[in-house]
Scaffold this motif. Structure first.
Motif, PDB file in Angstrom:
ATOM      1  N   ASP A  99      71.393  24.741  74.806  1.00  0.00           N
ATOM      2  CA  ASP A  99      70.297  24.446  75.737  1.00  0.00           C
ATOM      3  C   ASP A  99      68.971  25.037  75.275  1.00  0.00           C
ATOM      4  O   ASP A  99      67.905  24.540  75.659  1.00  0.00           O
ATOM      5  CB  ASP A  99      70.630  24.983  77.133  1.00  0.00           C
ATOM      6  N   HIS A 100      69.033  26.105  74.474  1.00  0.00           N
ATOM      7  CA  HIS A 100      67.816  26.775  74.000  1.00  0.00           C
ATOM      8  C   HIS A 100      67.907  26.945  72.481  1.00  0.00           C
ATOM      9  O   HIS A 100      68.048  28.067  71.977  1.00  0.00           O
ATOM     10  CB  HIS A 100      67.655  28.134  74.690  1.00  0.00           C
ATOM     11  N   PRO A 101      67.820  25.858  71.743  1.00  0.00           N
ATOM     12  CA  PRO A 101      68.085  25.914  70.300  1.00  0.00           C
ATOM     13  C   PRO A 101      67.107  26.775  69.502  1.00  0.00           C
ATOM     14  O   PRO A 101      67.443  27.181  68.380  1.00  0.00           O
ATOM     15  CB  PRO A 101      68.005  24.436  69.873  1.00  0.00           C
ATOM     16  N   LEU A 102      65.928  27.059  70.024  1.00  0.00           N
ATOM     17  CA  LEU A 102      64.942  27.859  69.298  1.00  0.00           C
ATOM     18  C   LEU A 102      64.888  29.309  69.779  1.00  0.00           C
ATOM     19  O   LEU A 102      64.027  30.072  69.360  1.00  0.00           O
ATOM     20  CB  LEU A 102      63.550  27.220  69.416  1.00  0.00           C
ATOM     21  N   LEU A 113      71.706  28.122  62.970  1.00  0.00           N
ATOM     22  CA  LEU A 113      70.376  28.598  63.360  1.00  0.00           C
ATOM     23  C   LEU A 113      69.382  28.399  62.220  1.00  0.00           C
ATOM     24  O   LEU A 113      68.256  27.940  62.445  1.00  0.00           O
ATOM     25  CB  LEU A 113      70.447  30.077  63.739  1.00  0.00           C
ATOM     26  N   TYR A 114      69.799  28.737  61.013  1.00  0.00           N
ATOM     27  CA  TYR A 114      68.914  28.573  59.853  1.00  0.00           C
ATOM     28  C   TYR A 114      68.459  27.119  59.730  1.00  0.00           C
ATOM     29  O   TYR A 114      67.270  26.836  59.525  1.00  0.00           O
ATOM     30  CB  TYR A 114      69.658  29.007  58.586  1.00  0.00           C
ATOM     31  N   SER A 115      69.381  26.186  59.887  1.00  0.00           N
ATOM     32  CA  SER A 115      69.050  24.768  59.756  1.00  0.00           C
ATOM     33  C   SER A 115      68.089  24.314  60.848  1.00  0.00           C
ATOM     34  O   SER A 115      67.139  23.569  60.587  1.00  0.00           O
ATOM     35  CB  SER A 115      70.338  23.927  59.804  1.00  0.00           C
ATOM     36  N   VAL A 116      68.316  24.779  62.086  1.00  0.00           N
ATOM     37  CA  VAL A 116      67.450  24.383  63.197  1.00  0.00           C
ATOM     38  C   VAL A 116      66.032  24.901  62.981  1.00  0.00           C
ATOM     39  O   VAL A 116      65.051  24.167  63.150  1.00  0.00           O
ATOM     40  CB  VAL A 116      68.018  24.912  64.532  1.00  0.00           C
ATOM     41  N   ARG A 172      64.538  25.824  60.164  1.00  0.00           N
ATOM     42  CA  ARG A 172      63.885  25.179  59.026  1.00  0.00           C
ATOM     43  C   ARG A 172      63.441  23.766  59.383  1.00  0.00           C
ATOM     44  O   ARG A 172      62.337  23.344  59.022  1.00  0.00           O
ATOM     45  CB  ARG A 172      64.838  25.142  57.829  1.00  0.00           C
ATOM     46  N   ARG A 173      64.294  23.050  60.107  1.00  0.00           N
ATOM     47  CA  ARG A 173      63.982  21.662  60.448  1.00  0.00           C
ATOM     48  C   ARG A 173      62.870  21.566  61.484  1.00  0.00           C
ATOM     49  O   ARG A 173      61.960  20.747  61.353  1.00  0.00           O
ATOM     50  CB  ARG A 173      65.243  20.969  60.978  1.00  0.00           C
ATOM     51  N   GLU A 174      62.920  22.397  62.501  1.00  0.00           N
ATOM     52  CA  GLU A 174      61.982  22.275  63.615  1.00  0.00           C
ATOM     53  C   GLU A 174      60.666  23.014  63.379  1.00  0.00           C
ATOM     54  O   GLU A 174      59.610  22.550  63.813  1.00  0.00           O
ATOM     55  CB  GLU A 174      62.633  22.803  64.903  1.00  0.00           C
ATOM     56  N   LEU A 175      60.733  24.181  62.724  1.00  0.00           N
ATOM     57  CA  LEU A 175      59.540  25.020  62.623  1.00  0.00           C
ATOM     58  C   LEU A 175      59.165  25.395  61.196  1.00  0.00           C
ATOM     59  O   LEU A 175      58.111  25.997  60.975  1.00  0.00           O
ATOM     60  CB  LEU A 175      59.749  26.314  63.432  1.00  0.00           C
ATOM     61  N   GLY A 176      60.021  25.075  60.235  1.00  0.00           N
ATOM     62  CA  GLY A 176      59.748  25.484  58.866  1.00  0.00           C
ATOM     63  C   GLY A 176      59.859  26.983  58.670  1.00  0.00           C
ATOM     64  O   GLY A 176      59.223  27.556  57.781  1.00  0.00           O
ATOM     65  N   LEU A 177      60.677  27.648  59.494  1.00  0.00           N
ATOM     66  CA  LEU A 177      60.827  29.104  59.443  1.00  0.00           C
ATOM     67  C   LEU A 177      62.253  29.478  59.074  1.00  0.00           C
ATOM     68  O   LEU A 177      63.166  28.645  59.098  1.00  0.00           O
ATOM     69  CB  LEU A 177      60.479  29.714  60.802  1.00  0.00           C
TER      70      LEU A 177
END
Length: 281
Positions: free
Chosen positions: A193-196, A224-227, A229-234
């Protein structure tokens, strides 16, 4: 008597009857007043909530009409016993003569504050009791049946942050009680529900490792790493990178906390579920 602002706007009378006023602007007005109980809310603030930043010239007079109808409604519904008056005029505007205990959002806030204090004092059982009561108050998004404008938007944002804090505290109580396996189902829901929200991910990774499920903990870190990188580039925070390294360097028998296996592995582990965060999102 209770004003319900969490979920749909409703009022429960002293006699236990519950009703939902149908006039949208009256509901908006009463919600603003209830969130500032026993404190006068300026007429300008109420006008801004009801008509925005560019109200019509007759807005203050129309507000007076809404106040009149709200008083009639509260009286006709017999919200309180006797001659008690709820909606009063007081400079620079109006106020509801109710206590914080008569507003569910205020009660929720107090329970979360009490839970945090108990947790800091090393009393997770007491903290869990407060959070259980708070969970019972959460019935979905704040004021879900009421139009929302600038003033209430800020109040609702505050309550949403408080809800997240309650969820974090709930996880912390489970950790302090050593219930790493028990809290895993809730953590799975929370990271979905809170992926970030890195803290939830970190607690999932840690709980999996403490429960002896190292491979799943490493997979949770990779998710978490994939999310990020994909969403925020972090990349995950340094703290979570250190946690990953700790897991990688641990032997298969060297968990952060040794957890005994249940005597009956097929039995369902009992746990108190968090309130459905998806409902409130």
């Amino acid at each position: 008597m209770q004003f319900h602002l969490i979920g749909p706007f409703r009022i429960t009378t002293d006699e236990g009857d519950t009703f939902a006023p149908k006039a949208p602007k009256i509901c908006q007005m009463l919600a603003v007043l209830a969130l500032q109980s026993r404190e006068a809310v300026a007429t300008d603030t109420l006008v801004r909530e009801l008509w925005g930043e560019d109200p019509p010239s007759g807005a203050p007079r129309t507000l007076q009409t809404h106040v009149y109808h709200a008083r009639r409604m509260l009286h006709d519904a017999r919200v309180v016993r006797g001659e008690r008056r709820l909606l009063l005029t007081q400079a620079p505007g109006y106020f509801l003569d109710i206590t914080r205990d008569e507003v569910d959002a205020c009660v929720f806030e107090e329970l979360v504050r009490d839970a945090q204090q108990e947790l800091h004092q090393g009393a997770p059982e007491k903290a869990a009791a407060h959070l259980d009561r708070a969970r019972a108050l959460w019935h979905g998004p704040m004021l879900s049946n009421v139009p929302i404008a600038g003033v209430l938007t800020g109040r609702i944002a505050h309550m949403e942050e408080l809800r997240i804090r309650a969820l974090e505290l709930r996880v912390e109580t489970e950790f302090q009680l050593g219930r790493y396996r028990e809290v895993l189902p809730e953590l799975r829901i929370l990271v979905n529900d809170h992926p970030l929200h890195e803290w939830f991910h970190g607690r999932l990774i840690s709980a999996l490792h403490r429960a002896g499920r190292r491979a799943e903990a490493l997979q949770a870190y990779q998710n978490l790493y994939s999310v990020l990188r994909r969403e925020l580039g972090l990349e995950p925070s340094e703290e979570l990178q250190r946690l990953q390294a700790e897991i990688l360097n641990a032997s298969t028998d060297d968990h952060l906390v040794r957890m005994p296996r249940p005597k009956n592995p097929s039995a369902t582990t009992g746990y108190t579920p968090l309130w459905a965060s998806a409902v409130a999102s």
